[in-house]
Design an enzyme around this catalytic site. Structure first.
Site, short mmCIF file in Angstrom:
data_model
loop_
_atom_site.label_atom_id
_atom_site.label_comp_id
_atom_site.label_asym_id
_atom_site.label_seq_id
_atom_site.Cartn_x
_atom_site.Cartn_y
_atom_site.Cartn_z
N ARG A 47 0.80 -1.22 0.00
CA ARG A 47 0.00 0.00 0.00
C ARG A 47 0.84 1.29 0.00
NH1 ARG A 47 -5.01 -0.15 4.02
NH2 ARG A 47 -4.74 -2.33 3.58
N LYS A 156 3.01 -18.86 7.09
CA LYS A 156 2.27 -19.30 8.27
C LYS A 156 1.73 -18.07 8.99
CE LYS A 156 4.24 -20.13 12.49
NZ LYS A 156 4.92 -19.16 13.31
N ASP A 185 7.09 -23.48 5.73
CA ASP A 185 7.42 -23.67 7.14
C ASP A 185 8.93 -23.48 7.19
OD1 ASP A 185 8.35 -24.77 9.55
OD2 ASP A 185 6.54 -25.98 9.73
N HIS A 186 9.39 -22.35 7.74
CA HIS A 186 10.81 -22.03 7.56
C HIS A 186 11.74 -23.04 8.24
CE1 HIS A 186 10.67 -20.00 11.53
NE2 HIS A 186 11.97 -20.09 11.53
N LYS A 190 15.79 -25.14 6.99
CA LYS A 190 17.07 -25.17 7.72
C LYS A 190 17.88 -26.37 7.27
CE LYS A 190 15.08 -22.95 11.83
NZ LYS A 190 15.69 -21.66 12.00
N GLU A 224 13.63 -20.45 23.30
CA GLU A 224 14.09 -19.11 22.93
C GLU A 224 14.33 -18.29 24.18
OE1 GLU A 224 12.01 -17.45 19.24
OE2 GLU A 224 10.50 -18.73 20.16
N ASP A 243 1.88 -21.50 17.41
CA ASP A 243 3.01 -20.77 16.83
C ASP A 243 4.19 -21.68 16.50
OD1 ASP A 243 4.29 -18.26 16.13
OD2 ASP A 243 5.55 -18.55 17.92
N HIS A 248 6.26 -26.10 13.07
CA HIS A 248 7.70 -26.40 13.07
C HIS A 248 8.04 -27.73 13.77
CE1 HIS A 248 7.78 -22.37 11.74
NE2 HIS A 248 7.88 -21.77 12.91
N LYS A 338 9.18 -19.53 25.31
CA LYS A 338 9.85 -18.23 25.20
C LYS A 338 10.39 -17.85 26.57
CE LYS A 338 7.57 -16.48 21.13
NZ LYS A 338 8.60 -16.55 20.10
#
Ligand code: BG6
Length: 490
Positions: A47, A156, A185-186, A190, A224, A243, A248, A338
């Site tokens: 945009r 995702k 799906d990153h 890997k 993480e 998430d 993953h 996390k």
């Protein structure tokens, strides 16, 4: 390796973070590695008002920042940016798609591009239905040449429940064929994750042991140190189960648990993935209490854009079972959280111990022998076993044999997006999720989410930053946390 055909990559959401931090840097590296043909272009659509030149300047800054040590020459950045174009466009407004069509036609003619278009939806999920609908209304989902094609990459989260994932699949299937849809799906991009398949299926030594006769348990974790940072709005509606686990970690589980595919054909590999998800033991309500622990870090409710009464989980540890001949009775511990003590993702295969303990210091119970696949950071594969301490007696000490990826090459490992974008450009969907697998994984996760919703705050335990989850996780006896040999032997 196959070569990338002449094509146009159209990125919706081109002024967003994902495009600047992952997508354009990923394509730049492909350009630098000379993997893109001269007639390959990128059209960013969003945009914000920019001319092509303004957008290029903006992206140049991001590329220089993101790829600091990876850019071989500044001239390469300039030559790459000549391939990049921009369209100020409202993806919510159906009448803007005529503008998009016109820009695509012009680029295809001027840059002599073949009629092959890869769309990337780097937008908020609410647009995943709308953009394809408008593409269809404007004939942008079909090609008129026999060797042309259209493909679409969807970021995702792909749905927030079984129902919404099914709806989205159904909607997309009216506009694109399954082979044109790439659900990213990153984690599958890997390098270390892909290597699970090679480790398992190119070596004769592991596969004979890879079953319930020799394996005691499997641990799959992704922890993480960071909290939700600026993503409170999204995360508070998602939570750790949606998430990280539904996508993953379940994909990692499938790679670790699947049967050998009959060939390295994408569909044969994806057939095996779906079989794993369909064999997962569905939790009863009682098991949801005894086999799953969820937690929330202290202070989460004060994070920006998070509800002060939020019951969203930031930690999940769950014991899963795969009801098939290979894995019957073998627990798979899946852990994510996390604000934990470290950022690390790994898969640990705990082998069964010997039937008898002959030596001092020998591990007892499970887990003397482990295979640890470290996905990140310090990407490596290690085998742990017991050896005699030199000198008198027969005292055992746990030792490890390690392979580190950085010993293979001085080059850093490719970023996940670089690999996944290249695969989509080549038409290889091996590392993308298929609709049936996605729905099968949602059908395990969905009842848990519903049960939690019904139970509100009950059963969500709090933990301090750096604490590695709530103390209640100990009821699961996660091997990594109960295994003391290594410590005893230090
Ligand atoms: C994303 C999640 O998919 O993966 C994030 O939305 C998470 O919450 C991230 O932080 C972790 O990815 P990685 O590659 O850093 O382990």
């Amino acid at each position: 390796m196959n070569k990338v055909d002449s094509q146009l990559l159209v990125i919706f959401g081109a002024s967003g973070d994902l495009t600047a931090r992952k997508l354009l840097p990923g394509v730049f590296v492909l350009h630098q590695k000379l993997l893109l043909p001269h007639n390959f272009c990128i059209l960013g659509a969003a945009r914000t008002q920019h001319t092509d030149e303004e957008y290029r300047l903006l992206m140049k800054d991001h590329l220089l920042e993101e790829l600091k040590d990876k850019i071989c020459s500044p001239a390469l950045v300039d030559s790459f940016l000549k391939r990049v174009f921009y369209l100020s466009f409202d993806s919510n407004d159906s009448s803007d798609y005529a503008k998009l069509k016109e820009k695509i036609d012009i680029l295809q003619q001027q840059k002599k591009l073949e009629d092959r278009i890869l769309y990337y939806l780097a937008t908020p999920p609410i647009m995943y239905e709308r953009i394809p609908t408008f593409l269809k209304e404007n004939g942008l989902n079909v090609t008129k040449t026999h060797d042309g094609w259209r493909r679409i990459i969807v970021e995702k989260p792909f749905g927030t429940s079984l129902d919404s994932a099914q709806r989205l699949n159904k909607h997309l299937s009216r506009i694109f064929q399954e082979k044109q849809i790439y659900r990213i799906d990153h984690y599958l991009g890997k390098e270390t994750v892909q290597n699970i398949l090679v480790l398992r299926f190119s070596n004769g030594i592991f596969e004979p042991l890879w079953n319930r006769n020799y394996i005691d348990s499997v641990e799959i974790s992704a922890t993480e140190k960071l909290g939700v940072e600026k993503r409170g709005k999204y995360y508070d509606g998602a939570g750790a189960l949606r998430d990280m686990i539904q996508n993953h970690l379940m994909q990692l589980m499938a790679f670790a648990a699947m049967e050998p595919p009959s060939s390295f054909d994408p569909e044969r590999i994806r057939d095996e993935i779906v079989k794993v998800f369909r064999s997962l033991h569905a939790y009863s309500e009682k098991e949801m209490n005894s086999l799953i622990v969820r937690g929330q870090y202290q202070g989460y409710r004060n994070e920006p854009d998070v509800s002060p009464t939020s019951n969203t989980e930031t930690y999940v540890a769950m014991k899963m079972y795969i009801d098939n001949w290979r894995w019957s009775g073998v627990p798979f511990y899946i852990v994510t959280g996390k604000k934990m003590s470290e950022k690390a993702s790994e898969i640990t295969i705990n082998f069964k111990s010997t039937p008898q303990q002959l030596f001092i210091g020998q591990c007892s119970g499970s887990s003397c022998n482990k295979l640890v696949i470290r996905i990140q950071p310090d990407e490596s594969i290690s085998i742990k076993f017991g050896l005699k301490v030199p000198g008198a007696g027969f005292t055992v000490r746990q030792v490890g044999m390690d392979f580190r990826y950085d010993s293979l090459s001085s080059e850093s490992l490719p970023d996940a997006y670089e690999r996944l974008l290249l695969d989509a450009m080549l038409g290889d969907s091996t590392l993308y999720a298929r609709s049936d697998a996605l729905e099968a994984s949602w059908s395990i996760i969905d009842p848990i989410l519903k049960y939690w919703q019904e139970n509100g705050e009950k059963g969500i335990f709090s933990y301090d930053e750096g604490e590695d989850g709530p103390t209640e996780r100990r009821t699961l006896s996660i091997p990594k946390e109960t295994w003391t040999c290594e410590l005893n032997n230090k």
